[in-house]
Design an enzyme around this catalytic site. Structure first.
Site, PDB file in Angstrom:
ATOM      1  N   GLU A   1     -41.574  16.741 -20.231  1.00  0.00           N
ATOM      2  CA  GLU A   1     -42.666  16.434 -20.916  1.00  0.00           C
ATOM      3  C   GLU A   1     -44.074  16.940 -20.194  1.00  0.00           C
ATOM      4  O   GLU A   1     -45.053  17.205 -20.825  1.00  0.00           O
ATOM      5  CB  GLU A   1     -42.790  14.891 -21.281  1.00  0.00           C
TER       6      GLU A   1
ATOM      7  N   GLU B   1     -33.641  11.049 -22.645  1.00  0.00           N
ATOM      8  CA  GLU B   1     -33.938   9.741 -22.827  1.00  0.00           C
ATOM      9  C   GLU B   1     -33.091   8.755 -23.793  1.00  0.00           C
ATOM     10  O   GLU B   1     -32.820   7.644 -23.288  1.00  0.00           O
ATOM     11  CB  GLU B   1     -35.389   9.586 -23.367  1.00  0.00           C
TER      12      GLU B   1
END
Ligand code: NAI
Length: 674
Positions: free
Chosen positions: A102, A122
């Site tokens: 990210e 995640e």
């Protein structure tokens, strides 16, 4: 943890938080501070952001996820990069995962070396990407690919990442040099947030989403990630990012996220054996017995680069063993798991023999012959003249006494149990069994071997069934009690799969075969004071050994499992023999009893010192027995229950079986885990 330098008109920011450059508060604050300081300099044309050492950023420091996050949070760092006046280039080596990827998505250009790995895993930690992943990845790859990558927690290599549009290029030569050239070239900003929203074609996306969700067992993090990915097409980037962050903040403190974080740390703690002893490098290994297990073990070791001598009883058996290993190799090559080059390399490191003299020169010998003490002891005896005093001798026994076997070894400090699970090249669990005389150096070496093989080690002491099989035996026993008490076969299997077990206990029994346990029961006899259910014996007496004979608890027609009324008759006959009147048992009662049996046996093992810590039990059951990961493992699961529920569950088991530990002690021990 953050350094920055200026060379000509380019600033280089380096993240230095070994070993993985995990992003924590200091990293986040450091990057923001560095950008502010660089912003104040004149004539900066670009910035290179990189990681010191082998990795870019392998993810966020998940220790921080259970408490309020300190400012600046990751979206603030990314916003600082995006708002920086000139382009920021991510120069990526090694792991670029989760928060790390990210972070790179905040950059204007992503360049990677060939060894780089990308992904947003995640969901496997029970959370959603929280710093732009669900909104930006679909803008680069399209929605279908983003669904696969995020819900499936998939990792891709650098070339694949370029193909998918996740990064801009792969550098075969000097990564930093190329990143520097781009940063200096005076390009304009090129932010992912400025790309137009992805197009949502539900006809294409829905089946992919549904398949990925099914595989993820519809866990909340998977579902909510899917919703956020869909949102990326429906709302603007600002709104999408806000929704994603709110979901992340909510889900990171969910029970499932806590449980998965527990497993993450439990796996690490189970993998450590603290000792000052230096491990021996195990490179050349002799595997004796090339049946189901020996072939799988040999193949797993070959894949990790070891040199393998596989030894069987005679020429015929050694040919069959070779074919078994080659069968595994061909199958994996066909499925793309091993390259053509790796196949050739594996063949060069593999040899079969029909006599035990071939063990000479091995760093380790592992036996996987028949589960029979006399056979194993006489085999060990026969190899002694051919090994050195330092050679590690290991047994893959499932149940037998490791100390008894060690008596046949000249140097028992070098003797150890290495209990692989079937199929050995696939199953991740490796129980490392410490005998009375096993030295720390032998254990440390076994832990290192486990790492090399990519296995999850768990240390156990010598005891019947060690950790996993002993707990599983208690679970199986209670499944049989429930069956004889009147719960239908299918109801028991479904209750456990609904709880999250990979398979029901009777499906597992049919898959692994009923004959071995039957033979064992015949040789050991009934345990005094313990209820004995004879349904499995009745099945075996009719030659119903499970899937391999086309029938066991179920019938198998064209490989498909179907119920068999004849088995119901056998159950009724068994009930009649012991005067049991069939009762209706609710699904909750079934799960309570079976899980309670696991928990009680686990606590018993801890109190006997067979398992060193509760983490080891959680990890063993998850990796070896299909216990659902998102519950945190049986002991973590029990430690999170309200006390009344725990008491109810444990009582449902205790009424069926006498245990040496009193209920109050068990409850106190579980309480201490929470
Ligand atoms: P298997 O019957 O498939 O293979 C045993 C092999 O050992 C046969 O190929 C046989 O020819 C060979 N053998 C027997 N005596 C020998 C000798 N003196 N010298 C050389 N080779 C000899 O048995 P399997 O299932 O592979 O089990 C082997 C061991 O692994 C047992 O101790 C078992 O308890 C253990 N184990 C089995 C698991 C399973 O799921 N099958 C799981 C974990 C451990």
């Amino acid at each position: 943890m953050i350094n920055w330098t200026i060379e000509e008109t380019v600033a280089v920011i380096s993240i230095n938080n070994p070993p993985l450059n995990a992003s924590n508060h200091a990293v986040r604050a450091g990057i923001v501070k560095a950008l502010l300081e660089i912003e104040a300099k004149k004539d900066i044309k670009g910035v290179v952001l990189t990681g010191v050492g082998a990795h870019f950023v392998a993810g966020s420091d998940i220790k921080e996820f259970g408490a309020p996050l300190a400012e600046p949070q990751m979206p603030d760092v990314i916003a600082a990069i995006e708002n920086f006046h000139s382009p920021v280039v991510a120069a990526i080596r090694g792991a670029c995962l989760g928060g790390g990827y990210e972070l790179s998505l905040g950059c204007d250009y992503r360049l990677a070396s060939i060894d780089a790995v990308f992904g947003l895993p995640e969901v496997s930690l029970g959370i959603v990407p929280g710093a732009g992943g669900t909104q930006k990845l679909p803008r680069l790859t399209g929605i279908p690919k983003a669904l696969e990558l995020i819900i499936g927690a998939k990792r891709v290599n650098a070339h694949e990442a370029v193909k998918l549009g996740m990064i801009d290029g792969v550098v075969e030569g000097d990564l930093m040099k190329e990143a520097f050239v781009y940063a200096q070239a005076g390009h304009t900003k090129r932010r992912v947030i400025d790309l137009s929203a992805p197009v949502l074609d539900t006809g294409e996306a829905n089946p992919i989403r549904d398949k990925a969700l099914k595989r993820a067992r519809n866990r909340p993090a998977a579902k909510r990630s899917a919703e956020l990915i869909y949102q990326s097409a429906k709302v603007g980037i600002v709104e999408g990012l806000a929704q994603e962050r709110a979901t992340f903040q909510d889900i990171r403190i969910s029970p499932e996220a806590f449980a998965l974080r527990h497993v993450f740390f439990a796996e690490r703690s189970a993998s450590k054996f603290i000792s000052d002893e230096k491990p021996i490098n195990i490179q050349r290994i002799s595997v004796i017995g090339g049946g189901t297990m020996g072939a799988g073990i040999a193949y797993a070791m070959l894949k990790s680069g070891c040199i393998i001598d596989l030894i069987e009883r005679d020429i015929e058996a050694s040919k069959a063993a070779k074919n078994r290993v080659f069968g595994l190799l061909t199958n994996e090559a066909k499925r793309g798991f091993v390259s053509t080059r790796a196949v050739a390399d594996i063949k060069k490191r593999f040899c079969v023999h029909d006599n035990v003299q071939a063990v000479s020169g091995s760093d380790m010998v592992i036996e996987a012959v028949f589960e029979d003490m006399d056979v194993k002891k006489s085999l060990i005896d026969s190899i002694m003249p051919h090994v050195s005093n330092d050679t590690i001798i290991a047994t893959n026994t499932s149940y037998l006494d490791v100390d008894e076997m060690a008596k046949a070894v000249l140097n028992p400090s070098r003797f150890i149990g290495l209990h692989f699970f079937s199929p050995a090249h696939r199953m991740s669990l490796l129980e490392i069994v410490r005998g009375k005389e096993t030295s720390d150096q032998t254990i440390v070496s076994a832990f290192r071997l486990a790492r090399k093989l990519g296995k999850q080690p768990v240390l156990a002491s010598n005891a019947y069934g060690f950790i996993g099989n002993r707990i599983y035996a208690a679970y199986r026993r209670h499944a049989e009690y429930a069956l004889q008490d009147g719960a239908p076969l299918v109801a028991i299997d479904s209750a456990m799969t609904d709880f999250g077990m990979a398979m029901g206990p009777f499906e597992v029994a049919d898959m692994s075969g009923l004959d071995i346990a039957w033979r064992m029961r015949q040789s050991i006899g009934k345990k005094e004071g313990q209820r004995y259910v004879d349904i499995a014996d009745r099945l075996c007496e009719e030659g119903r050994f499970g899937r391999k004979t086309g029938a066991g608890y179920y019938k198998y027609e064209d490989g498909k499992k179907v119920q068999d009324l004849h088995v119901d008759d056998m159950i009724v006959a068994s009930q009649k023999d012991v005067s049991i009147t069939s009762k209706t048992l609710s699904a909750k009662h079934i799960t309570d009893r079976l899980l309670g049996a696991i928990v009680i046996e686990a606590i018993q093992l801890l109190s006997e010192g067979i398992a060193q810590k509760s983490d080891d039990i959680d990890v063993a059951l998850i990796h070896g027995y299909g216990f659902p990961r998102w519950t945190g493992g049986p002991l973590y699961w029990a430690s999170q229950l309200p006390k009344e529920s725990l008491v109810e569950i444990l009582e449902s088991v205790q009424s069926a079986e006498q245990k040496s530990l009193p209920l109050n002690t068990i409850i106190k021990l579980i309480g201490a885990l929470s």
